[in-house]
Scaffold this motif. Structure first.
Motif, PDB file in Angstrom:
ATOM      1  N   ARG A  97       3.980  49.653 -21.111  1.00 33.22           N
ATOM      2  CA  ARG A  97       3.262  50.803 -21.812  1.00 33.22           C
ATOM      3  C   ARG A  97       4.415  51.722 -22.237  1.00 33.22           C
ATOM      4  O   ARG A  97       3.583  52.907 -22.535  1.00 33.22           O
ATOM      5  N   ILE A  98       5.434  52.011 -21.461  1.00 35.10           N
ATOM      6  CA  ILE A  98       6.247  53.095 -21.820  1.00 35.10           C
ATOM      7  C   ILE A  98       6.289  52.801 -23.276  1.00 35.10           C
ATOM      8  O   ILE A  98       6.369  54.222 -23.873  1.00 35.10           O
ATOM      9  N   PHE A  99       6.997  51.891 -24.481  1.00 33.46           N
ATOM     10  CA  PHE A  99       6.795  51.811 -25.583  1.00 33.46           C
ATOM     11  C   PHE A  99       5.473  52.364 -25.644  1.00 33.46           C
ATOM     12  O   PHE A  99       5.835  52.715 -26.948  1.00 33.46           O
ATOM     13  N   SER A 100       4.821  51.406 -25.236  1.00 36.34           N
ATOM     14  CA  SER A 100       3.195  52.114 -26.010  1.00 36.34           C
ATOM     15  C   SER A 100       3.171  53.764 -25.746  1.00 36.34           C
ATOM     16  O   SER A 100       2.454  54.331 -26.959  1.00 36.34           O
ATOM     17  N   GLU A 101       3.705  53.874 -24.855  1.00 34.78           N
ATOM     18  CA  GLU A 101       2.713  55.946 -24.453  1.00 34.78           C
ATOM     19  C   GLU A 101       3.514  57.227 -24.722  1.00 34.78           C
ATOM     20  O   GLU A 101       3.180  57.863 -25.554  1.00 34.78           O
ATOM     21  N   LEU A 102       5.140  55.706 -25.282  1.00 35.28           N
ATOM     22  CA  LEU A 102       6.113  57.284 -24.723  1.00 35.28           C
ATOM     23  C   LEU A 102       6.874  56.835 -26.238  1.00 35.28           C
ATOM     24  O   LEU A 102       7.709  56.308 -26.312  1.00 35.28           O
ATOM     25  N   ASN A 103       6.719  57.551 -28.177  1.00 34.60           N
ATOM     26  CA  ASN A 103       7.334  56.854 -28.947  1.00 34.60           C
ATOM     27  C   ASN A 103       8.312  57.227 -29.349  1.00 34.60           C
ATOM     28  O   ASN A 103       9.446  56.612 -30.178  1.00 34.60           O
ATOM     29  N   THR A 104       9.799  58.421 -28.153  1.00 37.15           N
ATOM     30  CA  THR A 104      11.067  58.310 -28.409  1.00 37.15           C
ATOM     31  C   THR A 104      11.459  57.995 -28.120  1.00 37.15           C
ATOM     32  O   THR A 104      12.602  57.581 -28.700  1.00 37.15           O
ATOM     33  N   VAL A 105      10.757  57.366 -27.578  1.00 32.91           N
ATOM     34  CA  VAL A 105      12.203  55.701 -25.782  1.00 32.91           C
ATOM     35  C   VAL A 105      12.218  54.817 -27.048  1.00 32.91           C
ATOM     36  O   VAL A 105      11.616  54.127 -28.054  1.00 32.91           O
ATOM     37  N   SER A 106      13.990  54.591 -26.827  1.00 40.86           N
ATOM     38  CA  SER A 106      14.612  53.943 -27.863  1.00 40.86           C
ATOM     39  C   SER A 106      14.854  52.158 -27.262  1.00 40.86           C
ATOM     40  O   SER A 106      14.897  51.416 -27.413  1.00 40.86           O
ATOM     41  N   GLU A 107      15.180  52.545 -25.472  1.00 38.03           N
ATOM     42  CA  GLU A 107      15.490  52.008 -24.246  1.00 38.03           C
ATOM     43  C   GLU A 107      15.502  52.062 -22.987  1.00 38.03           C
ATOM     44  O   GLU A 107      15.007  52.794 -22.826  1.00 38.03           O
ATOM     45  N   ILE A 108      14.736  51.040 -22.897  1.00 41.38           N
ATOM     46  CA  ILE A 108      14.006  50.814 -21.185  1.00 41.38           C
ATOM     47  C   ILE A 108      14.874  49.829 -20.260  1.00 41.38           C
ATOM     48  O   ILE A 108      15.552  49.299 -20.920  1.00 41.38           O
ATOM     49  N   ASN A 109      14.936  50.549 -19.277  1.00 44.00           N
ATOM     50  CA  ASN A 109      16.024  49.414 -17.815  1.00 44.00           C
ATOM     51  C   ASN A 109      14.732  50.233 -16.641  1.00 44.00           C
ATOM     52  O   ASN A 109      14.599  51.174 -16.483  1.00 44.00           O
TER      53      ASN A 109
ATOM     54  N   ARG B 266      10.666  49.649  -4.922  1.00 43.57           N
ATOM     55  CA  ARG B 266      11.197  50.970  -5.076  1.00 43.57           C
ATOM     56  C   ARG B 266      11.822  50.769  -6.676  1.00 43.57           C
ATOM     57  O   ARG B 266      11.281  49.432  -7.310  1.00 43.57           O
ATOM     58  N   VAL B 267      11.251  51.150  -7.745  1.00 38.54           N
ATOM     59  CA  VAL B 267      11.084  51.365  -8.580  1.00 38.54           C
ATOM     60  C   VAL B 267      11.953  52.011  -9.363  1.00 38.54           C
ATOM     61  O   VAL B 267      11.979  53.389  -8.982  1.00 38.54           O
ATOM     62  N   ASP B 268      13.163  52.520 -11.128  1.00 36.32           N
ATOM     63  CA  ASP B 268      14.109  52.457 -11.219  1.00 36.32           C
ATOM     64  C   ASP B 268      13.750  52.577 -12.444  1.00 36.32           C
ATOM     65  O   ASP B 268      13.786  51.399 -13.170  1.00 36.32           O
ATOM     66  N   ILE B 269      13.700  53.841 -13.347  1.00 36.83           N
ATOM     67  CA  ILE B 269      13.783  53.615 -14.444  1.00 36.83           C
ATOM     68  C   ILE B 269      14.923  54.804 -15.420  1.00 36.83           C
ATOM     69  O   ILE B 269      15.409  55.581 -15.109  1.00 36.83           O
ATOM     70  N   GLU B 270      15.387  54.180 -16.529  1.00 36.70           N
ATOM     71  CA  GLU B 270      16.088  54.562 -16.676  1.00 36.70           C
ATOM     72  C   GLU B 270      15.737  54.449 -18.204  1.00 36.70           C
ATOM     73  O   GLU B 270      15.406  53.311 -18.750  1.00 36.70           O
ATOM     74  N   ILE B 271      15.619  55.704 -18.975  1.00 33.80           N
ATOM     75  CA  ILE B 271      14.869  54.983 -20.475  1.00 33.80           C
ATOM     76  C   ILE B 271      16.025  56.091 -21.747  1.00 33.80           C
ATOM     77  O   ILE B 271      17.380  56.772 -21.279  1.00 33.80           O
ATOM     78  N   GLN B 272      16.323  55.399 -22.656  1.00 31.13           N
ATOM     79  CA  GLN B 272      16.848  56.381 -23.531  1.00 31.13           C
ATOM     80  C   GLN B 272      15.748  56.694 -24.377  1.00 31.13           C
ATOM     81  O   GLN B 272      15.393  55.852 -25.444  1.00 31.13           O
TER      82      GLN B 272
END
Length: 119
Positions: free
Chosen positions: A81-93, A29-35
Protein backbone atom coordinates in the motif's frame (compact mmCIF):
# COMPACT_ATOMS: atom_id res chain seq x y z
CA UNK A 1 17.44 11.37 0.43
CA UNK A 2 16.13 11.14 3.93
CA UNK A 3 14.24 8.90 6.33
CA UNK A 4 10.89 9.28 8.02
CA UNK A 5 9.94 7.10 10.96
CA UNK A 6 6.51 6.55 12.43
CA UNK A 7 7.17 4.73 15.70
CA UNK A 8 5.02 2.79 18.12
CA UNK A 9 1.68 2.81 16.30
CA UNK A 10 -0.41 0.91 18.84
CA UNK A 11 -3.50 -0.98 17.72
CA UNK A 12 -5.87 -3.72 18.73
CA UNK A 13 -6.41 -6.39 16.07
CA UNK A 14 -7.31 -10.04 15.53
CA UNK A 15 -4.33 -11.69 13.80
CA UNK A 16 -3.05 -15.18 14.46
CA UNK A 17 -3.44 -18.85 13.64
CA UNK A 18 -5.39 -19.73 16.78
CA UNK A 19 -9.19 -19.49 16.79
CA UNK A 20 -9.01 -17.68 20.14
CA UNK A 21 -6.94 -14.92 18.56
CA UNK A 22 -9.72 -14.30 16.04
CA UNK A 23 -12.24 -13.96 18.87
CA UNK A 24 -10.28 -12.21 21.59
CA UNK A 25 -7.71 -10.20 19.66
CA UNK A 26 -4.49 -8.71 20.94
CA UNK A 27 -2.48 -5.52 21.18
CA UNK A 28 0.03 -4.76 18.42
CA UNK A 29 2.80 -2.30 17.77
CA UNK A 30 3.87 -1.23 14.29
CA UNK A 31 7.00 0.75 13.45
CA UNK A 32 7.61 2.12 9.96
CA UNK A 33 10.76 3.61 8.50
CA UNK A 34 10.70 4.87 4.94
CA UNK A 35 13.42 6.30 2.77
CA UNK A 36 12.46 8.99 0.28
CA UNK A 37 13.82 11.97 -1.57
CA UNK A 38 13.19 14.86 0.83
CA UNK A 39 15.32 17.43 -1.00
CA UNK A 40 12.39 19.54 -2.22
CA UNK A 41 10.62 19.42 1.14
CA UNK A 42 13.74 20.73 2.91
CA UNK A 43 13.39 24.05 1.14
CA UNK A 44 9.71 24.27 0.17
CA UNK A 45 8.22 23.70 3.63
CA UNK A 46 5.18 22.22 1.83
CA UNK A 47 3.39 19.03 2.90
CA UNK A 48 2.83 17.94 -0.71
CA UNK A 49 6.63 17.75 -1.17
CA UNK A 50 7.20 15.16 1.54
CA UNK A 51 5.77 11.86 2.73
CA UNK A 52 2.77 12.58 4.94
CA UNK A 53 3.10 10.45 8.07
CA UNK A 54 -0.63 10.86 8.69
CA UNK A 55 -1.13 8.94 5.45
CA UNK A 56 1.31 6.25 6.61
CA UNK A 57 -0.54 5.93 9.92
CA UNK A 58 -3.88 5.60 8.09
CA UNK A 59 -2.53 2.82 5.86
CA UNK A 60 -1.23 0.92 8.89
CA UNK A 61 -4.53 1.26 10.77
CA UNK A 62 -6.58 0.09 7.77
CA UNK A 63 -4.37 -2.89 6.97
CA UNK A 64 -4.15 -3.99 10.60
CA UNK A 65 -7.95 -4.29 10.70
CA UNK A 66 -7.90 -6.95 7.96
CA UNK A 67 -7.40 -10.28 9.72
CA UNK A 68 -4.41 -12.41 8.77
CA UNK A 69 -2.97 -15.57 10.24
CA UNK A 70 0.61 -14.34 9.87
CA UNK A 71 2.18 -11.01 10.80
CA UNK A 72 4.35 -11.36 7.70
CA UNK A 73 1.21 -11.14 5.56
CA UNK A 74 0.03 -7.97 7.30
CA UNK A 75 3.44 -6.32 6.96
CA UNK A 76 3.59 -7.16 3.25
CA UNK A 77 0.17 -5.58 2.69
CA UNK A 78 1.36 -2.42 4.45
CA UNK A 79 4.46 -2.29 2.24
CA UNK A 80 2.42 -2.78 -0.95
CA UNK A 81 0.00 0.00 0.00
CA UNK A 82 2.76 2.46 0.86
CA UNK A 83 4.58 1.81 -2.42
CA UNK A 84 1.29 2.06 -4.31
CA UNK A 85 0.07 5.29 -2.71
CA UNK A 86 3.29 7.18 -1.94
CA UNK A 87 5.38 7.44 -5.09
CA UNK A 88 8.37 9.18 -3.53
CA UNK A 89 9.09 6.28 -1.14
CA UNK A 90 12.09 4.25 -2.31
CA UNK A 91 12.56 1.89 0.63
CA UNK A 92 10.42 0.65 3.51
CA UNK A 93 11.22 -1.11 6.76
CA UNK A 94 8.15 -2.41 8.65
CA UNK A 95 8.11 -4.06 12.07
CA UNK A 96 4.89 -5.62 13.35
CA UNK A 97 4.92 -6.79 16.98
CA UNK A 98 2.29 -8.79 18.84
CA UNK A 99 2.34 -7.77 22.50
CA UNK A 100 1.87 -10.47 25.13
CA UNK A 101 1.55 -13.31 22.58
CA UNK A 102 -0.27 -16.50 23.60
CA UNK A 103 2.76 -18.80 23.34
CA UNK A 104 2.73 -20.41 26.77
CA UNK A 105 5.41 -18.31 28.42
CA UNK A 106 6.21 -14.92 29.88
CA UNK A 107 7.03 -13.14 26.61
CA UNK A 108 6.67 -9.39 26.17
CA UNK A 109 6.30 -9.51 22.39
CA UNK A 110 7.11 -11.26 19.15
CA UNK A 111 7.93 -9.27 16.03
CA UNK A 112 8.56 -9.66 12.34
CA UNK A 113 10.53 -7.18 10.30
CA UNK A 114 10.29 -6.82 6.53
CA UNK A 115 12.39 -4.51 4.40
CA UNK A 116 11.88 -3.82 0.71
CA UNK A 117 13.16 -1.48 -1.94
CA UNK A 118 11.07 -0.13 -4.79
CA UNK A 119 11.87 -1.99 -7.99
Amino acid sequence: MGKIRVNNIRLYAYHGCLEEEALIGSEYRVDIEIQANLDVAKTSDALEDTVDYVHINSIVKEEMQIRSKLLEHVAQRIIRRIFSELNTVSEINVSVSKLNPPIGGDVESVAIILQEKRI
